[in-house]
Write a protein that holds these residues in place. Structure first.
Motif, short mmCIF file in Angstrom:
data_model
loop_
_atom_site.label_atom_id
_atom_site.label_comp_id
_atom_site.label_asym_id
_atom_site.label_seq_id
_atom_site.Cartn_x
_atom_site.Cartn_y
_atom_site.Cartn_z
N ALA A 86 0.79 -1.03 -0.11
CA ALA A 86 -0.08 -0.06 0.09
C ALA A 86 0.94 1.21 0.07
O ALA A 86 1.99 1.32 0.53
CB ALA A 86 -0.92 0.08 1.23
N PRO A 87 0.55 2.35 -0.58
CA PRO A 87 -0.85 2.50 -1.25
C PRO A 87 -0.81 2.10 -2.77
O PRO A 87 -1.86 2.33 -3.55
CB PRO A 87 -0.94 4.09 -1.06
N ASN A 121 -4.22 -3.40 5.12
CA ASN A 121 -4.52 -2.58 3.77
C ASN A 121 -3.70 -2.81 2.66
O ASN A 121 -3.84 -2.12 1.75
CB ASN A 121 -4.50 -1.26 4.29
#
Length: 229
Positions: free
Chosen positions: A178-179, A221
């Motif tokens: 991520a991102p 994430n």
């Protein structure tokens, strides 16, 4: 080219979307790098593939043995890896004819965010492990950097991640991050639009994901994509 005895096959049917990537004779980092029969196995010693490649196209012919870890990186421009002159093999540095020690080979495919590494297959391409005597050595292939690694395959052609009966397999991992997630994409070219193409996963081999952070850390994430267009 010898095929694995058993394999898991994904066939991209003729109804799918198609994209064609142009070939370029010169990339932004210099002339095309030639991987032409750079094999260090029995039958004649060659040093194999010993140098990493950054921002340069690669032309692959015959059997090519990666020595230890080789990085192919698209940092400031997209690059093309072409298989257009007969079936080709990317493997490791096993059973060397010069008797030198061998280690499992690694191919690090790094595409920076917004960049692409484009494999263009007009013939079959086999990734496979090797062996050091009776010790099987897997070939590790990683996809990372936040950009895209694309396999564009002509009709009736195949990309195989596999092994021979006497070798290790091929383990492909896409880095979850991520991102900017990385993407591994398989798609059919516009050539022979009514023909099938195949992605084969052979014995002792896999195509999967790897995370940078352990799940126990509580971070969830990190993402990545393996896609079939």
């Amino acid at each position: 080219m010898k095929k694995p005895v058993k394999f898991f096959s994904i066939i991209l049917m003729f109804g799918l979307a198609t994209i064609l990537i142009p070939l370029h004779g010169m990339s932004c980092g210099g002339p095309t790098v030639l991987w032409h029969n750079l094999s260090d196995g029995p039958g004649g010693f060659s040093p194999g593939v010993i140098n990493s490649v950054t921002d340069q196209n690669i032309d692959v012919i015959g059997t090519n043995a990666l020595v230890n870890g080789i990085a192919v990186s698209a940092i400031t421009c997209d690059i093309t890896i072409s298989v257009t002159n007969g079936d080709a093999v990317i493997t490791g540095s096993g059973n060397r004819s010069d008797g030198a020690p061998t280690n499992p080979a690694r191919l690090y495919l790094f595409a920076a965010p917004g960049r692409q590494i484009n494999f263009v297959l007009q013939d079959d391409l086999l990734f496979r492990g090797t062996a050091n005597g009776s010790t099987l050595l897997d070939l590790l292939v990683t996809v990372s950097g936040g950009g895209d690694v694309n396999f564009t395959i002509d009709g009736d052609d195949t990309v195989t991640f596999g092994s021979l009966p006497t070798t290790g397999g091929t383990r492909v991992f896409v880095a979850m991050q991520a991102p900017q997630p990385s993407t591994l994409l398989f798609r059919r070219s516009v050539v022979a639009p009514n023909s099938n193409v195949q992605v084969q996963i052979g014995q002792r081999s896999c195509v999967s994901y790897m995370a940078a952070t352990a799940v126990s850390s509580g971070l969830a994430n990190e993402t990545a994509t393996i896609a079939f267009d």
